[in-house]
Design an enzyme around this catalytic site. Structure first.
Site, PDB file in Angstrom:
ATOM      1  N   VAL A 172     -13.686 -32.748 -72.733  1.00 53.06           N
ATOM      2  CA  VAL A 172     -12.389 -32.088 -72.831  1.00 53.06           C
ATOM      3  C   VAL A 172     -12.116 -31.723 -74.279  1.00 53.06           C
ATOM      4  CG1 VAL A 172      -9.905 -32.395 -72.529  1.00 53.06           C
ATOM      5  CG2 VAL A 172     -11.487 -33.313 -70.843  1.00 53.06           C
ATOM      6  N   CYS A 173     -11.687 -30.481 -74.490  1.00 51.33           N
ATOM      7  CA  CYS A 173     -11.237 -30.032 -75.801  1.00 51.33           C
ATOM      8  C   CYS A 173      -9.719 -30.093 -75.783  1.00 51.33           C
ATOM      9  CB  CYS A 173     -11.709 -28.606 -76.070  1.00 51.33           C
ATOM     10  SG  CYS A 173     -11.154 -27.950 -77.648  1.00 51.33           S
ATOM     11  N   LEU A 174      -9.184 -31.117 -76.387  1.00 51.57           N
ATOM     12  CA  LEU A 174      -7.742 -31.321 -76.382  1.00 51.57           C
ATOM     13  C   LEU A 174      -7.331 -31.721 -77.788  1.00 51.57           C
ATOM     14  CD1 LEU A 174      -5.175 -31.433 -74.684  1.00 51.57           C
ATOM     15  CD2 LEU A 174      -5.787 -33.749 -74.024  1.00 51.57           C
TER      16      LEU A 174
END
Length: 152
Positions: A51-53
């Site tokens: 996840v790119c968060l």
């Protein structure tokens, strides 16, 4: 540690197993979050599930906890994708070029990869769209300690 996640919006009805890895320095360093079963989203790598968060990867604070991750950060990311910072370039391009086609593809992935059995649970265990539950990564019967302390 793995957590089951049920979502609303485009992802409603899908069930995902989410991998959570806590670094030794947690809560001072952010957890690593990734989807185990496939999900179609600009900010989730299709192959690894990473996840790119931003709030997890860059602006993490020890004031945050895993409840924030699962009740606020991930649902917000999935409801409001950021196609300008993609891990899945195809999903980002489709979202920007043709939102209805993107929504169809999201729903196709939900139907194909996000059934309870895809997340490793029996369908009757999936009782609520907002329920979070922990699942063991293995069935060996060994209880692994959970690092940290529960929030008061």
């Amino acid at each position: 540690m793995a957590v089951l996640l049920n979502l609303l919006g485009l992802y409603q009805g899908g069930v995902w197993k989410v991998r959570v890895e806590l670094p030794d320095a947690y809560p001072y360093r952010s957890p690593s979050i990734g989807f185990v079963n496939k999900i179609y989203h600009p900010n989730v790598d299709e192959l690894s599930g990473s996840v790119c968060l931003d709030v997890i990867n860059q602006t993490w604070s020890p004031m945050f906890d895993l409840v924030n991750v699962f009740e606020v950060f991930l649902p917000q990311l999935l409801l409001y994708p950021n196609p300008s910072d993609p891990l899945n370039g195809e999903a980002a391009a489709l979202l920007m070029r043709d939102r209805p086609a993107y929504e169809i593809k999201v729903k196709e992935f939900c139907e194909k990869y996000a059934k309870p059995e895809d997340a490793g649970v029996a369908p009757e265990d999936n009782s609520s769209d907002e329920e979070l539950s922990e699942e063991d990564d293995d069935d060996s019967g060994d209880d692994e300690p959970i690092l940290g302390h529960p929030d008061p």
